[in-house]
Structure formats: C-alpha cells, structure tokens
Design a protein around this motif. Structure first.
Motif, PDB file in Angstrom:
ATOM      1  N   HIS A   1       0.850  -1.190   0.000  1.00 19.53           N
ATOM      2  CA  HIS A   1       0.000   0.000   0.000  1.00 19.53           C
ATOM      3  C   HIS A   1       0.885   1.239   0.000  1.00 19.53           C
ATOM      4  N   ASP A   2       0.574   2.210  -0.865  1.00 18.18           N
ATOM      5  CA  ASP A   2       1.410   3.404  -0.952  1.00 18.18           C
ATOM      6  C   ASP A   2       0.729   4.675  -0.460  1.00 18.18           C
ATOM      7  N   TYR A   3      -0.508   4.898  -0.843  1.00 17.20           N
ATOM      8  CA  TYR A   3      -1.098   6.205  -0.513  1.00 17.20           C
ATOM      9  C   TYR A   3      -2.616   6.171  -0.607  1.00 17.20           C
ATOM     10  N   TYR A   4      -3.260   6.864   0.346  1.00 16.51           N
ATOM     11  CA  TYR A   4      -4.710   7.115   0.243  1.00 16.51           C
ATOM     12  C   TYR A   4      -4.935   8.502   0.809  1.00 16.51           C
ATOM     13  N   GLY A   5      -5.431   9.400  -0.043  1.00 16.23           N
ATOM     14  CA  GLY A   5      -5.654  10.755   0.454  1.00 16.23           C
ATOM     15  C   GLY A   5      -6.100  11.680  -0.658  1.00 16.23           C
ATOM     16  N   ARG A   6      -5.741  12.960  -0.532  1.00 18.79           N
ATOM     17  CA  ARG A   6      -6.136  13.938  -1.549  1.00 18.79           C
ATOM     18  C   ARG A   6      -5.536  13.591  -2.890  1.00 18.79           C
ATOM     19  N   ARG A   7      -6.157  13.990  -3.929  1.00 17.50           N
ATOM     20  CA  ARG A   7      -5.745  13.693  -5.301  1.00 17.50           C
ATOM     21  C   ARG A   7      -4.294  14.128  -5.550  1.00 17.50           C
ATOM     22  N   LEU A   8      -3.493  13.235  -6.139  1.00 17.46           N
ATOM     23  CA  LEU A   8      -2.155  13.598  -6.590  1.00 17.46           C
ATOM     24  C   LEU A   8      -2.221  13.757  -8.103  1.00 17.46           C
ATOM     25  N   ASN A   9      -1.828  14.923  -8.591  1.00 18.24           N
ATOM     26  CA  ASN A   9      -1.849  15.143 -10.036  1.00 18.24           C
ATOM     27  C   ASN A   9      -0.566  14.694 -10.701  1.00 18.24           C
TER      28      ASN A   9
ATOM     29  N   GLN B   1       0.623  -3.224   3.428  1.00 18.50           N
ATOM     30  CA  GLN B   1       0.126  -4.131   2.382  1.00 18.50           C
ATOM     31  C   GLN B   1      -1.352  -3.876   2.120  1.00 18.50           C
ATOM     32  N   GLU B   2      -1.779  -4.328   0.957  1.00 21.14           N
ATOM     33  CA  GLU B   2      -3.203  -4.203   0.630  1.00 21.14           C
ATOM     34  C   GLU B   2      -4.031  -5.308   1.262  1.00 21.14           C
ATOM     35  N   TYR B   3      -3.442  -6.484   1.440  1.00 23.79           N
ATOM     36  CA  TYR B   3      -4.243  -7.588   1.974  1.00 23.79           C
ATOM     37  C   TYR B   3      -3.299  -8.635   2.536  1.00 23.79           C
TER      38      TYR B   3
ATOM     39  N   LEU C   1      -6.633  -1.866   5.366  1.00 23.20           N
ATOM     40  CA  LEU C   1      -6.076  -0.561   5.010  1.00 23.20           C
ATOM     41  C   LEU C   1      -4.915  -0.289   5.953  1.00 23.20           C
ATOM     42  N   ASP C   2      -3.696  -0.273   5.401  1.00 23.02           N
ATOM     43  CA  ASP C   2      -2.500   0.029   6.193  1.00 23.02           C
ATOM     44  C   ASP C   2      -2.140   1.490   5.967  1.00 23.02           C
ATOM     45  N   LEU C   3      -1.838   2.207   7.038  1.00 20.00           N
ATOM     46  CA  LEU C   3      -1.484   3.626   6.923  1.00 20.00           C
ATOM     47  C   LEU C   3      -0.145   3.851   7.617  1.00 20.00           C
ATOM     48  N   PRO C   4       0.690   4.723   7.044  1.00 24.56           N
ATOM     49  CA  PRO C   4       2.003   4.943   7.657  1.00 24.56           C
ATOM     50  C   PRO C   4       1.905   5.617   9.026  1.00 24.56           C
ATOM     51  N   ALA C   5       2.965   5.411   9.830  1.00 22.58           N
ATOM     52  CA  ALA C   5       3.045   6.063  11.137  1.00 22.58           C
ATOM     53  C   ALA C   5       2.980   7.563  10.913  1.00 22.58           C
ATOM     54  N   GLN C   6       2.190   8.243  11.721  1.00 22.52           N
ATOM     55  CA  GLN C   6       2.019   9.661  11.451  1.00 22.52           C
ATOM     56  C   GLN C   6       1.127  10.229  12.533  1.00 22.52           C
ATOM     57  N   GLY C   7       1.713  11.034  13.384  1.00 22.87           N
ATOM     58  CA  GLY C   7       0.943  11.720  14.426  1.00 22.87           C
ATOM     59  C   GLY C   7       0.113  10.750  15.236  1.00 22.87           C
TER      60      GLY C   7
ATOM     61  N   ARG D   1      -3.108  -0.357  11.060  1.00 26.26           N
ATOM     62  CA  ARG D   1      -3.808  -1.320  10.197  1.00 26.26           C
ATOM     63  C   ARG D   1      -5.285  -1.326  10.571  1.00 26.26           C
ATOM     64  N   ILE D   2      -6.120  -1.232   9.565  1.00 23.31           N
ATOM     65  CA  ILE D   2      -7.572  -1.262   9.777  1.00 23.31           C
ATOM     66  C   ILE D   2      -8.126  -2.435   8.973  1.00 23.31           C
ATOM     67  N   LEU D   3      -8.919  -3.259   9.638  1.00 24.88           N
ATOM     68  CA  LEU D   3      -9.548  -4.396   8.971  1.00 24.88           C
ATOM     69  C   LEU D   3     -11.047  -4.327   9.215  1.00 24.88           C
ATOM     70  N   SER D   4     -11.810  -4.737   8.225  1.00 28.56           N
ATOM     71  CA  SER D   4     -13.255  -4.762   8.415  1.00 28.56           C
ATOM     72  C   SER D   4     -13.837  -5.923   7.627  1.00 28.56           C
ATOM     73  N   GLY D   5     -14.775  -6.636   8.234  1.00 32.72           N
ATOM     74  CA  GLY D   5     -15.398  -7.738   7.507  1.00 32.72           C
ATOM     75  C   GLY D   5     -16.300  -8.564   8.399  1.00 32.72           C
ATOM     76  N   ILE D   6     -16.674  -9.722   7.871  1.00 32.92           N
ATOM     77  CA  ILE D   6     -17.476 -10.682   8.641  1.00 32.92           C
ATOM     78  C   ILE D   6     -16.684 -11.061   9.881  1.00 32.92           C
TER      79      ILE D   6
END
Ligand code: GLA
Length: 736
Positions: free
Chosen positions: A37-45, A79-81, A188-194, A276-281
């Motif tokens: 996983h690399d990035y999830y956030g505001r649009r990168l142009n 990672q993505e999964y 959903l994995d997110l980098p260490a940050q605040g 790391r955030i996981l959601s499911g059954i």
C-alpha cells in the motif's frame, strides 16, 4: 502507462493509481509480487511512483519466505491484503486452513483487469452504478502458488463520489477442500504519522450509536458484533481521524461495511507506529468450507476520504448511500408522514379503538396509518403467534378488508408490521415445523423476548415466510411494511448442514435473509419497506440496499434522539432515518418535552407520529397541524438535501445541538437549534451556519430579516432561547 479515466497502471513502477477529482488511492507490486500500500488521500496530479515501502533490517521481523534479504519483511510492510503464515505478525485479513491442516498462505500478484462500471456482488448488497461511466473497477488477481488458491481484490472508484468500494473473492482452484477461518473485506494500512484516532458507535437497545472517540495506541481495538446482526451494541461503521479533525476540518476516513450480520472492525498500531484497519465478517464462530472449484465472496466495504472534516465525509458517503445503495421507486420519492399505533396502544387494540386515531390523523394531514405489532395469530402480548401471519379476526370483526378500506377511503395509505425471521413456541408454525427454528440438538434453546429465530438460511423456511407474507400483501392493498427483528441469534446450528459446515450458519443466515429480501422487494416494488430491529439493532448499509428507510431507535425521547440522530448521520442519510413524535412524559425516559421540540427533532428525519392522537389537547393539535404542513413544505430539502452538523454537546457547548439542511444550489436552508437545559444567565453565543453561498443574500422567511451568506457563516446569529428546558429555535432561509 495504461490510462483509463479513473484508474492508471504504470508498468515501470508497477503501480495502480485510482483517482477522481478529489482523491487518490495508490498501491504497487514489489519484486516478490506482494501488493504494497502506498497512498490514500487527496488527489495527486503528478504522481511519479516514488513512495514505496522502505526497507530495513529489523530484529525479530523475519524475511520473505524462501529469500535471504534481511531488509525485506512482511512484518512491517504496508500491504493491501495480508495473509497468515508468511511472517506478518499483525492482525491479518485472511486466515485459511489448508487441506494439510497448516494455516500458511502467501498470495502474490498474478494479473489484473480494469472494467467499466461496477459488477454486482453475488448474493450480497453492494453499491451500484446507473451507467458504466460513473465508476471503474480494478480486479487484482493474486495466487498462493502452493495451494492454488486465488484471491481477487476488487476496487471500484466512483467519479462523482469520493468513495472506493472494496471486496474480495477467494477461489479454490485446487483439488482439495480448504477452510476459511477469516476473510476480511478489506485491509487498510497507513504509515506512522501523528496520533491517529478512531470514532466508533457503541450503544445498546434504546441507546444506539453513542460517539466514542479514542486514540489509537499500540495493540488492537476491536469493534464488533457477535450477535448474528449488526447490533445496537456496536455499529459496523468506524472513522479514522487525526487528533485535530473536527466537523469542518482535518482528515477523515470512513469505513462502512455493507453487511447485516456479525462483523468485526480491527484497528491497530504496530511496533513501528504504522496503523492497520480491517473490516469484515466476524471470524467468531466462522469457519467456511470451500470445496474445489468453489469461491467465496466477502461483503463490500465503502471507504470515504475527506480532507475537510467529518461533515464532508458524511456528505460524500450519504450521497452515495442515498442514490447508489438504496434502490427502488421510493429511493427518490418523498416519504409519507405516518401515524403508527405502537406507542399509542401497544397490543391492546381493535378496529373500534383504531378508527378514531385514523380519523384524527386524517384531520391533521397525516398521510399513512401503520398497524404495528398485534394484528396476527392471537397476539395480545409478546409471547405468542410469531410465525403465524394471518389476521387476528377478533380484532377486526368486520373483516380485515373492511379495516384497510376504511384507511384508504380516508385518502390515507396503509402500512403493516411484520417480524418475519421469528417464531413463538405458541404458534401454529412451531406446532407444524419445530425444526424451522435455530436450535442445537439436545440442548435447550435460549429465549429472548419469549421468542426464537427461524433459520432463514434454509430455502424451505424462507419459502414458508414468503408465501405467508405474499398472501397478506396480495390481499390487503398494503403500501408499506415495517420489517422488525426483536432479538439476536443464539443456538447457532442448522439441521440441514453436516458437522463440518456448522461454522457457516451465521453467514448463511444473512445470505438467506438477503435472498428473501431480494425476492420480496422485487416482487412488491410498490411497497415502501422500512427496516427495524428493536429500533436501531440492524442499521447498516446492507439493509439500506433493500429498504430505503429504517426505524433507528425505540427511544423516542426528543433529547436522546438529538444525540442518536446526530451521531447516526455520520454514517447514514437523513432519508433513511424515521423519527416519530411520541407522548410526553416519554415512555422510555419519563422526560417531559414540549411538542415543538419533539416535532423539530422528528422533522429532522422522516417524520411520523406514534401516540394516541385522540388524547391531544386542541392547542397540541394546532401545533401538530403546523408541523405536518411545514414538513410537507420542506421535506424534499430535509430528505434529499445536504445535512450539516453544527453543534453538539461534546464541542464544549455542553447544552446544545444544532444542525441544518441546505439544498444543492445553496438557495434554501433550514436550521434547527436546540438548548437542552435552561440557564438562569445564558451566555450570548453565536450560531454559525455552513454550506451557504458567500455571494448570496438570504432572507429569514419568518422575520423577513436579510443576511449575507458570509455573514451567516462567519459572523453567525445571536441565539435567544425561551427560559425553559428542552427548547428549540428553527430558522428557514431562502436566497433572494
Ligand atoms: C420493536 C420495534 C417497535 C415495535 C415493537 C413491537 O421493539 O422497534 O417499534 O414495533 O417491536 O413489538
């Protein structure tokens, strides 16, 4: 570079970039075929693929199976999964028991496809598209080469909603049976940050969806239901925020599981500070046998990103839920104002007692009569007749048709309550089919409200329920159905499944329920379906796919409802939440509140009344009449406009709630402001509005006072409240 409208694949950096005007979601394939996983956030142009998982030799973080590179470890890669048994010690998305009894799997990249639009999910509710240009879907195929299991990670990005829908399919391409012990819908994995925080929505019956905001520390926080339903106790929606995030600023990631059964959301921070955030059954009591050639589809998760606070997050999510999850003819139609007889009569009614209430409702301008629990079998209390969906004739001595005709002849619509998934021991259904009920052999089943659960995972049980309901719906010109469920699942055992498949019962129940709902809602499209589970026990986006509205709490107290509706609006559109004016003192809390406040709170959802209208005083009737007329004038704005949360007690303004509705063009706004307890020396506080146009001039249609849009949003209004408890101010503005 392969470029589609919304999804790009860069063959050099092997990265996928999902984007629309506002958001980007990026991940890439590394040298071992792992999807990082690399990035999830505001649009990168201007994305050049530079951000990749950093590598480092970390003690006690083992390396990729079969390699010697000490700097590469799945124990810290985003990672993505993630799967079990390959060196990632964190909570993983999938746990599979292989035919040899091991729990190892190593899914690596195989290939991908990008398709226009969004394919449906087999047997499950999901967000949809109305035409193929609205969204694109990426399907990334992974394989565990040893077991020949394949995983497909599905990602849909919408053009006009800042939403990414995710789900997973596991396919068994081997010759051997395997067992799924856990298969999350997304990771959903997110980098260490605040210091990130998580919002969750815990509660109980008549106390749904409190808002809990907590720091995410090391370890795992689990938000779950093991009850076989979404539950009053913990909703299947969470939000990941920064410490500074407010209603109007900061990052917010909403995670909404499109599912109505036991669920699990896991939020953790690892040893290096990554999240790391996981959601499911829920994997509790879950063990699914997957035979050769079979596949398993997980429910979908809707991810919403906003850089501008919680209100924007909710607005994006709710826009999608209202128009691309809810279905059917009532999706876009204003909903009728109902009178429901439950809190007026409970089970103690007959035609003679109901007709004066109907007459009064008609005189007040109410549009539909809803006959609640007690019209079937010989039901005079909650201990009998569930499962016997035939008319209780003594309560309708002139015949049921006579009664429904009476309602229709008043020019009103007619609705009915059902609790289709249930059975009473004292019922003809139980006497004929005791084996229809969930029950473990040789054990006494657990009653709850004196009732038991039908195993709707089984076709013959569903058919029985369907046929009984169809008979009533065909006979009585029924315009609306309230679908209730007044207990949770216990005694998890299905008589038609072998021992090794008993871990499938809870999910099969949900799949069976969805099949039944699909059939009923398809065959009775003219019925307005409303969900309910003792109020808000099954409020989720899965149910919304079948029923455009739900009764969100059995608590009708106006003050408690302020909180319940405020918090529920984080995850659910106003058009999906019904709210009724009931008697004062309130039957759940004993609190006395003015009719004006009860009305203002109920008008902030899909309005109805649930009290004995014949007992209202003349002055109360005048207030109700005004509310009904006002609601008819503004309900399109309320049900289909943008909802903005302005003030809640946790914001330091202890005693207050305020919210507003604004239309798409910012030409009309309706503001509700509440003061809970009175003060002898009230402070002079201003109420600042939101969502208006700074260049427009607005007029308060009652006082005729004029204001600039910027004036209302930046300077605000001084508010004066009546010196009394539980008071309300309502302001209705129109642009000049
Ligand atoms: C549940 C519902 C109520 C009412 C009763 C009837 O509690 O939430 O609105 O229908 O059942 O038994």
């Amino acid at each position: 570079m392969t470029t589609h409208n919304l999804i790009d694949f860069d063959a050099d950096t092997k990265s996928f970039h999902l984007h629309n005007a506002n958001i980007s979601y990026i991940f890439s394939i590394d040298e071992h075929g792992v999807i990082g996983h690399d990035y999830y956030g505001r649009r990168l142009n201007q994305y050049h693929g530079q951000l990749r998982n950093p590598q480092r030799d970390r003690g006690f973080s083992g390396n990729f199976p079969g390699t010697t590179d000490r700097t590469y470890s799945l124990d810290f890669f985003l990672q993505e999964y993630g799967s079990n048994g390959n060196g990632d010690y964190r909570n993983v998305a999938s746990v599979i028991r292989q035919a040899d009894g091991s729990r190892a799997a190593n899914f690596v990249y195989q290939d991908y496809e990008i398709v226009a639009g969004k394919p449906g999910l087999e047997g499950l509710p999901a967000a949809y598209v109305e035409n193929e240009n609205e969204a694109e879907t990426l399907q990334v195929h992974l394989v565990d080469r040893v077991s020949q299991l394949t995983l497909t990670l599905n990602y849909t990005i919408y053009r006009d909603f800042d939403i990414i829908a995710r789900s997973v399919v596991l396919t068994n391409a081997s010759q051997k049976t395997v067992n799924i012990e856990k298969l999350a819908s997304m990771q959903l994995d997110l980098p260490a940050q605040g210091g990130k925080q998580v919002l969750s929505f815990p509660g109980g019956h008549v106390n749904e969806r409190n808002l809990q905001r907590e720091n995410i520390g090391h370890g795992t926080k689990v938000f779950e239901s093991r009850r076989g339903t979404t539950s009053h106790q913990m909703n299947n929606f969470i939000v990941i925020v920064d410490q500074q995030t407010t209603e109007f600023s900061g990052e917010a990631i909403g995670v909404s599981l499109v599912y109505s059964g036991s669920h699990k959301e896991e939020v953790s921070k690892d040893q290096f500070g990554s999240y790391r955030i996981l959601s499911g059954i829920n994997d509790d009591q879950f063990d699914w046998q997957l035979d050769p050639k079979e596949h398993f589809q997980t429910p979908e998760v809707l991810l919403t990103y906003s850089a501008n606070g919680l209100n924007e997050m909710s607005d994006h999510l709710n826009g999608l839920l209202r128009t691309r999850v809810a279905r059917g003819q009532f999706r876009d139609e204003v909903r009728p104002i109902v009178i429901n007889n439950w809190e007026a009569t409970f089970w103690n009614f007959d035609e003679a007692k109901l007709t004066p209430i109907i007459d009064e409702a008609k005189a007040l301008g109410i549009e539909m009569f809803v006959l609640d629990d007690g019209w079937f079998g010989h039901r005079d209390s909650d201990n009998s007749s569930l499962g016997d969906w035939n008319i209780y004739e003594e309560k309708f001595p002139n015949g049921f048709q006579h009664f429904t005709d009476y309602v229709h002849n008043q020019g009103m619509q007619f609705g009915m309550w059902f609790e289709p998934e249930m059975i009473s021991i004292d019922s003809d259904l139980y006497r004929a089919h005791p084996e229809y009920m969930l029950k473990v052999p040789n054990r006494q089943p657990s009653p709850s409200r004196d009732q038991f659960v039908l195993d709707v995972g089984r076709q013959e049980v569903r058919d029985n329920v369907y046929e009984q309901m169809a008979k009533i719906l065909d006979g009585g010109k029924v315009d609306y159905v309230k679908w209730d469920m007044n207990r949770n699942l216990t005694d998890i055992y299905a008589v038609d499944l072998p021992a090794e498949r008993q871990g499938e019962v809870m999910h099969r129940y949900v799949l069976g329920l969805y099949a039944l709902l699909e059939k009923l809602t398809t065959n009775y499209p003219d019925v307005l379906w409303e969900g309910c589970s003792g109020g808000g026990g099954r409020i989720d986006t899965g149910f919304l796919y079948y029923m455009p509205q739900s009764w969100i709490s059995d608590n009708t107290d106006a003050v408690d409802r302020m909180r319940i509706q405020y918090n529920s609006s984080m995850a659910y559109p106003v058009s999906s939440m019904t709210s009724h004016v009931s008697v004062s003192p309130n039957q759940q809390t004993g609190r006395m509140t003015p009719m004006e406040t009860r009305g203002a709170v109920a008008m902030s959802g899909v309005l109805g009344y649930e009290l004995d209208l014949t007992e209202l005083t003349e002055s109360e009737k005048l207030v109700v009449k005004e509310q009904v007329n006002k609601y008819k004038e503004v309900r399109e704005l309320i049900q289909f406009g943008h909802f903005v949360r302005l003030i809640n007690p946790e914001m330091g303004l202890g005693n207050r709630y305020a919210w507003m509705f604004v239309d798409d063009t910012a030409d009309e706004a309706l503001v509700f402001s509440f003061k809970i307890l009175s003060d002898a020396q009230p402070e002079f506080s201003t109420l600042k509005l939101a969502g208006l146009d700074t260049n427009k001039t607005y007029q308060n249609i009652e006082t005729k006072a004029e204001y600039g849009g910027d004036e209302l949003m930046r300077a605000g209004l001084y508010e004066m409240f009546e010196q009394a408890d539980f008071t309300t101010n309502v302001y209705h503005f129109k642009a000049l």
